[in-house]
Each structure stands twice: as structure tokens, then as C-alpha cells.
Design a protein around this motif. Structure first.
Motif, PDB file in Angstrom:
ATOM      1  N   HIS A 156      10.460  10.506  -3.086  1.00  0.00           N
ATOM      2  CA  HIS A 156      10.445  10.145  -4.514  1.00  0.00           C
ATOM      3  C   HIS A 156      11.107   8.786  -4.737  1.00  0.00           C
ATOM      4  O   HIS A 156      11.804   8.579  -5.718  1.00  0.00           O
ATOM      5  CB  HIS A 156      11.089  11.248  -5.363  1.00  0.00           C
ATOM      6  CG  HIS A 156      10.375  12.561  -5.257  1.00  0.00           C
ATOM      7  ND1 HIS A 156       9.239  12.851  -5.972  1.00  0.00           N
ATOM      8  CD2 HIS A 156      10.619  13.639  -4.473  1.00  0.00           C
ATOM      9  CE1 HIS A 156       8.810  14.069  -5.645  1.00  0.00           C
ATOM     10  NE2 HIS A 156       9.629  14.561  -4.740  1.00  0.00           N
ATOM     11  N   TYR A 157      10.865   7.896  -3.781  1.00  0.00           N
ATOM     12  CA  TYR A 157      11.308   6.501  -3.891  1.00  0.00           C
ATOM     13  C   TYR A 157      12.815   6.386  -4.128  1.00  0.00           C
ATOM     14  O   TYR A 157      13.278   5.493  -4.810  1.00  0.00           O
ATOM     15  CB  TYR A 157      10.488   5.775  -4.962  1.00  0.00           C
ATOM     16  CG  TYR A 157       9.018   5.869  -4.662  1.00  0.00           C
ATOM     17  CD1 TYR A 157       8.424   5.002  -3.762  1.00  0.00           C
ATOM     18  CD2 TYR A 157       8.238   6.885  -5.219  1.00  0.00           C
ATOM     19  CE1 TYR A 157       7.075   5.127  -3.427  1.00  0.00           C
ATOM     20  CE2 TYR A 157       6.898   7.015  -4.887  1.00  0.00           C
ATOM     21  CZ  TYR A 157       6.325   6.134  -3.992  1.00  0.00           C
ATOM     22  OH  TYR A 157       5.001   6.270  -3.648  1.00  0.00           O
ATOM     23  N   GLY A 167       0.811  -1.197   0.000  1.00  0.00           N
ATOM     24  CA  GLY A 167       0.000   0.000   0.000  1.00  0.00           C
ATOM     25  C   GLY A 167       0.847   1.251   0.000  1.00  0.00           C
ATOM     26  O   GLY A 167       2.076   1.205   0.069  1.00  0.00           O
ATOM     27  N   PRO A 168       0.220   2.429  -0.088  1.00  0.00           N
ATOM     28  CA  PRO A 168       0.951   3.697  -0.153  1.00  0.00           C
ATOM     29  C   PRO A 168       1.828   3.914   1.068  1.00  0.00           C
ATOM     30  O   PRO A 168       1.460   3.578   2.189  1.00  0.00           O
ATOM     31  CB  PRO A 168      -0.181   4.741  -0.227  1.00  0.00           C
ATOM     32  CG  PRO A 168      -1.377   3.985  -0.713  1.00  0.00           C
ATOM     33  CD  PRO A 168      -1.243   2.603  -0.162  1.00  0.00           C
ATOM     34  N   ASN A 169       2.992   4.475   0.829  1.00  0.00           N
ATOM     35  CA  ASN A 169       3.924   4.807   1.902  1.00  0.00           C
ATOM     36  C   ASN A 169       4.266   6.280   1.760  1.00  0.00           C
ATOM     37  O   ASN A 169       5.067   6.647   0.902  1.00  0.00           O
ATOM     38  CB  ASN A 169       5.175   3.929   1.812  1.00  0.00           C
ATOM     39  CG  ASN A 169       6.120   4.150   2.991  1.00  0.00           C
ATOM     40  OD1 ASN A 169       6.315   5.273   3.426  1.00  0.00           O
ATOM     41  ND2 ASN A 169       6.702   3.075   3.481  1.00  0.00           N
ATOM     42  N   PRO A 170       3.633   7.138   2.565  1.00  0.00           N
ATOM     43  CA  PRO A 170       3.854   8.585   2.394  1.00  0.00           C
ATOM     44  C   PRO A 170       5.313   8.994   2.489  1.00  0.00           C
ATOM     45  O   PRO A 170       5.761   9.878   1.759  1.00  0.00           O
ATOM     46  CB  PRO A 170       3.014   9.200   3.522  1.00  0.00           C
ATOM     47  CG  PRO A 170       1.971   8.165   3.826  1.00  0.00           C
ATOM     48  CD  PRO A 170       2.647   6.848   3.624  1.00  0.00           C
ATOM     49  N   GLY A 223      18.317   5.740  -2.252  1.00  0.00           N
ATOM     50  CA  GLY A 223      17.838   4.488  -1.692  1.00  0.00           C
ATOM     51  C   GLY A 223      17.103   3.701  -2.755  1.00  0.00           C
ATOM     52  O   GLY A 223      16.683   4.257  -3.773  1.00  0.00           O
ATOM     53  N   PHE A 224      16.952   2.389  -2.528  1.00  0.00           N
ATOM     54  CA  PHE A 224      16.266   1.513  -3.470  1.00  0.00           C
ATOM     55  C   PHE A 224      14.932   1.084  -2.864  1.00  0.00           C
ATOM     56  O   PHE A 224      14.886   0.204  -1.998  1.00  0.00           O
ATOM     57  CB  PHE A 224      17.125   0.280  -3.793  1.00  0.00           C
ATOM     58  CG  PHE A 224      18.316   0.578  -4.648  1.00  0.00           C
ATOM     59  CD1 PHE A 224      18.280   0.396  -6.015  1.00  0.00           C
ATOM     60  CD2 PHE A 224      19.496   1.048  -4.079  1.00  0.00           C
ATOM     61  CE1 PHE A 224      19.382   0.678  -6.804  1.00  0.00           C
ATOM     62  CE2 PHE A 224      20.603   1.326  -4.860  1.00  0.00           C
ATOM     63  CZ  PHE A 224      20.539   1.148  -6.231  1.00  0.00           C
ATOM     64  N   ALA A 268       0.768  -0.341 -11.563  1.00  0.00           N
ATOM     65  CA  ALA A 268       0.898   1.089 -11.261  1.00  0.00           C
ATOM     66  C   ALA A 268       1.740   1.331 -10.021  1.00  0.00           C
ATOM     67  O   ALA A 268       1.634   2.398  -9.409  1.00  0.00           O
ATOM     68  CB  ALA A 268      -0.484   1.711 -11.094  1.00  0.00           C
ATOM     69  N   ASP A 269       2.573   0.369  -9.639  1.00  0.00           N
ATOM     70  CA  ASP A 269       3.391   0.533  -8.438  1.00  0.00           C
ATOM     71  C   ASP A 269       4.173   1.841  -8.518  1.00  0.00           C
ATOM     72  O   ASP A 269       4.882   2.094  -9.504  1.00  0.00           O
ATOM     73  CB  ASP A 269       4.370  -0.638  -8.312  1.00  0.00           C
ATOM     74  CG  ASP A 269       5.280  -0.487  -7.113  1.00  0.00           C
ATOM     75  OD1 ASP A 269       4.809  -0.732  -5.990  1.00  0.00           O
ATOM     76  OD2 ASP A 269       6.449  -0.087  -7.293  1.00  0.00           O
ATOM     77  N   PRO A 270       4.075   2.708  -7.495  1.00  0.00           N
ATOM     78  CA  PRO A 270       4.705   4.040  -7.592  1.00  0.00           C
ATOM     79  C   PRO A 270       6.223   4.004  -7.645  1.00  0.00           C
ATOM     80  O   PRO A 270       6.836   4.867  -8.290  1.00  0.00           O
ATOM     81  CB  PRO A 270       4.193   4.757  -6.344  1.00  0.00           C
ATOM     82  CG  PRO A 270       3.817   3.663  -5.393  1.00  0.00           C
ATOM     83  CD  PRO A 270       3.318   2.545  -6.248  1.00  0.00           C
ATOM     84  N   ALA A 271       6.855   3.040  -6.978  1.00  0.00           N
ATOM     85  CA  ALA A 271       8.321   2.980  -7.031  1.00  0.00           C
ATOM     86  C   ALA A 271       8.784   2.625  -8.442  1.00  0.00           C
ATOM     87  O   ALA A 271       9.756   3.198  -8.954  1.00  0.00           O
ATOM     88  CB  ALA A 271       8.838   1.955  -6.029  1.00  0.00           C
TER      89      ALA A 271
END
Length: 447
Positions: free
Chosen positions: A142-143, A133-136, A162-163, A172-175
Motif C-alpha cells: 500500500h505504498y 509502471g506498476p510495482n506489485p 516507507g515513502f 493516476a499514479d497509485p502512490a
């Protein structure tokens, strides 16, 4: 690898935002100290978890037994402040495995009884993992992608701190979208530089995906993680759809580069797909997770160890050894110059790259710049330290740095240059601007 993470090396960052220190946590520290278990109890719990989870059972027994023996001899009895105990245990364990890290936080969840903990893959039974799920916090960072830009000479630059983990089951995974955006931005460049000098680690999924953007699909180059439960490859579940197989790649590293930040350059280096520039990295190869042990304590335990098919080993203890060894703070300049040299060698007509290389590597001393100060038509030239400022009306100054004799480059834009001309007496009498695309303007000195 979905069940293991690489830690942010030598810190508690792998614990995640749920356990990050806060003002409220600091306010309860005195209470936590009063409730903290005796040092010997904590050491016994940590030793038990190491014995249970560390990827090498024989080594785990040696580490745990030695720790228990030292504790029984009173080595940690005086450390009644849990923060001091955590620091001392980290210092004691880290030379064994660079990922070992003990932390204390009053809000740390209690450890489940070892006998009741299910064996859920190589991540281990109680490892703290990134929730779905989303991780603010990750979104705000910006991942891991701190900066993406085009350097002079058409060289792509990606600074990655960072990775972040990629959920390949989510299109649609944001990372993954962040990674694709960065790669798309530099897709038209003639070389790509990854800056990992301040990258402490993260998830193998992102390592594998970014590697696949520059290597053939299914190439046998990825680290294989060995754990008590078996093996697992760092190859991504989904390969990058349009890998760039010919573009030169440079990766910058330093002693602060750790864990997953080392896996990426190590794999590309082993595949002979990148030039590594900088200083040897930190030397933390074995992934795992934070494991609560009770009393507010947790320990990062390595639950797997990578083996690279090209090198037959990994970077634990030694770090990634750069191909081009330079000071960490000179690595970007050196890598940029190497990239420009390659571009010019491949195409002698690339004036933009040639000029960028000259501006980057010029050793011309500024010398006495006062002869150039004066008025040239609508422009005023002033001296500012070892630079010239060309001022016209309300416009911000154009800053010039000396290249050779009366030739100057525009700082920040090496595609533009200025040449001053002199009369027979050697007095500066005119200023001429020009660029890669051709001549600009000429102004005679009027003061």
C-alpha cells in the motif's frame, strides 16, 4: 527529486525486489563464492565508484584512497565469503556516511565501464532506480501506508513504513492516490499524527507531497539537494490541492527512522509546522542509489546532500532531534495526549476529547476489583486481571478500566463510562452506564 532515492537505512532494501534474496539465490551461493573476485579487486572497484560518484569530490578521494590503502595492507584478504566482505565493508564505510551499504547477490548486474557511463543527472550513471509502471510489491505494501485510523478524541493517525515514489506526470499514479486516500480519511480530524518509528526511507517525491499537505504552496521550506551536477529541490512537482495549514501535526520517530523518514519530520520541524515526538532518528541524510560494481557486489553511494533553508544544515550523523523526547514505545501515547490537550484547551466543551485524555493518562491503580463482581440485571461482571468484564448474553464482553474510585472507562471507547454505586455500608449495589451524549442505563445488583 526524481533521480535520487533515499535508502531504507542500514539495509539492502534500496536495491529493490529485482535483487532480493530468494531460495534460488541461496542455493547458488557456493557457486557465487567460487566465482567471486578477490577481495582486493572488489574493494578497488568500490573505491573507484566512490571516487567517481560520491557527491563531495574531495571527500570521495579521501574515502577511496583510505579504503585502497587498507586493502593493500591486507585488511580484507581473509574475507573470501562475499557476504562477509560485504558486511565488513558496510561496517567500515557507514560511520562516514550512514547511507553507505555494500551488498552481494549473485544476480546483481555487472557494472558498466566507468568511461562509458553517461552522466544522467544527480542520480549518477549507474544508480538503480525504481522502474516506471506498476510495482506489485509496492502495491501490496500500500505504498508504505500501513495503518490509517481515527484515534479517540478525533485525532487522525497515519502509520507510514516507507515513502514510495510519485510519478507526478501520471495523474493516476497509485502512490499519490494512496497518499490522497490517507489524507482524505483524516481530513476532518482536529490533529494528525504521523508514525514513522519504523520508516527506513524512500523517495523525496512522497516526502515533498505529504509536506505540502500541511504547508502553504511554494513555501521556501524544502530541502535543497546539492550534487556534482547542481542543485534540486525536494518541493513536489505538484502540491497537495487542499493543504491544512492550521491543524496540529505530530510526527513520531525512533532510532529506526532513517533517510526520507527523517526528511519529512526535519522539514516540518524546520518550518515550525509539526511537533516531533520520540527518540533521535538514525542520522542518514544523503540520498543516492545502489551502484553495481561487478562480481555480484553493489554499493549504495550518496550522490547528493540536502541543505534545509530554515536550518542551514541537515540531519546527517545527528538524526532529527525530537521536540518532545520520550521512549520510542511511549511516543504514540505522548503525542496523542498532547493532541488531546490542545483540543481541550481550544474548546472546553469537547467532552469527547477530555474523556479520551483522562482515559489515556489515568494513573489510577486497579486495586481490588472483587467487590464489583456479580450480577446486575441481565449483565454479569467478572474480574479479568486488572480489568472488569461486563457480559450480557452472547455479546462480546465490554472491558472496563478504572479511572477513579468507582468510575470506569470502556477500554477502546472512552466516550462510554460506567459508575458503580454503594449503599451506606459501602457495598456495591448498582451499575450505571453513560456516555458523552448522555445517560445510558442503570441496573441494580441482584446476586
Amino acid at each position: 527529486m526524481r533521480t535520487l532515492i533515499f535508502a531504507a537505512m542500514l539495509t539492502g532494501a534500496a536495491i529493490g525486489p529485482a535483487f532480493a534474496q530468494s531460495p534460488a539465490a541461496s542455493a547458488t551461493q557456493a557457486t557465487a563464492e567460487a566465482r567471486a573476485p578477490a577481495p582486493r579487486e572488489t574493494v578497488a572497484a568500490i573505491a573507484g565508484r566512490i571516487r567517481e560518484l560520491y557527491f563531495d569530490p574531495a571527500r570521495a578521494e579521501e574515502i577511496a584512497a583510505a579504503l585502497e590503502a587498507e586493502s593493500a595492507a591486507g585488511a580484507f584478504d581473509a574475507l573470501t565469503d562475499p557476504r562477509d566482505l560485504a558486511a565488513a565493508l558496510s561496517t567500515r564505510l557507514r560511520p562516514i556516511d550512514a547511507h553507505f551499504n555494500v551488498v552481494h547477490d549473485p544476480r546483481m548486474p555487472e557494472a558498466p565501464p566507468p568511461a562509458a557511463a553517461p552522466q544522467a543527472g544527480p542520480g549518477g550513471p549507474a544508480a538503480v532506480r525504481r522502474p516506471r509502471g506498476p510495482n506489485p510489491a509496492e502495491a501490496r505494501s500500500h505504498y508504505g501506508f500501513r495503518k490509517v485510523e481515527i484515534l479517540p478524541g478525533n485525532v487522525g493517525y497515519i502509520e507510514l513504513r516507507g515513502f514510495s515514489n510519485i510519478d507526478f506526470d501520471d495523474p493516476a499514479d497509485p502512490a499519490r492516490r494512496a497518499a490522497d486516500a490517507a489524507l482524505t480519511f483524516v481530513a476532518g480530524t482536529d490533529a494528525v499524527i504521523f508514525d514513522l518509528r519504523d520508516n527506513g526511507g524512500g523517495a523525496p517525491s512522497m516526502v515533498g507531497y505529504l509536506t505540502s499537505a500541511f504547508t502553504p504552496p511554494d513555501a521556501p521550506i524544502y530541502n535543497i539537494f546539492h550534487s556534482r551536477e547542481g542543485t534540486e529541490s525536494e518541493a513536489p512537482a505538484v502540491f497537495h490541492p487542499t493543504p491544512r495549514l492550521e491543524v496540529p501535526v505530530y510526527v513520531l520517530i525512533s532510532g529506526r527512522t532513517g533517510s526520507a523518514g527523517e526528511a519529512f519530520p526535519y522539514t516540518l520541524q524546520g518550518a515550525k509546522r509539526a511537533t516531533i515526538v520520540g527518540e533521535a532518528s538514525g542520522g542518514a541524510a544523503n540520498p543516492g542509489g545502489m551502484v553495481p560494481v561487478g562480481g555480484g557486489f553493489a554499493v549504495f553511494i550518496s550522490q547528493g546532500s540536502p541543505k534545509n533553508p530554515n536550518t542551514g544544515g541537515n540531519w546527517e550523523g545527528t538524526g532529527v532531534i525530537p521536540d518532545v523526547a520520550v521512549r520510542w514505545d511511549e511516543a504514540l501515547t505522548r503525542a496523542h495526549a498532547l493532541a488531546l490537550e490542545g483540543i481541550v484547551a481550544a474548546d472546553a466543551g469537547r467532552t469527547d476529547a477530555a474523556w479520551a485524555l483522562e482515559a489515556l493518562t489515568s494513573t489510577a491503580a486497579a486495586g481490588d476489583l472483587s467487590p464489583y463482581a456479580g450480577t446486575y440485571g441481565e449483565q454479569a461482571v467478572t474480574v479479568a486481571g486488572d480489568r472488569l468484564h461486563v457480559i450480557r448474553g452472547r455479546r462480546p464482553p465490554v472491558v472496563l478500566a478504572r479511572l477513579d474510585d468507582d468510575l470506569f472507562t470502556v477500554v477502546g471507547d472512552p466516550t462510554r463510562r460506567t459508575r458503580f454505586t454503594r449503599d451506606e455500608a459501602g457495598r456495591v449495589v448498582a451499575m450505571e452506564t453513560f456516555g458523552v451524549g448522555g445517560p445510558g442505563g442503570r441496573a441494580r445488583r441482584s446476586d
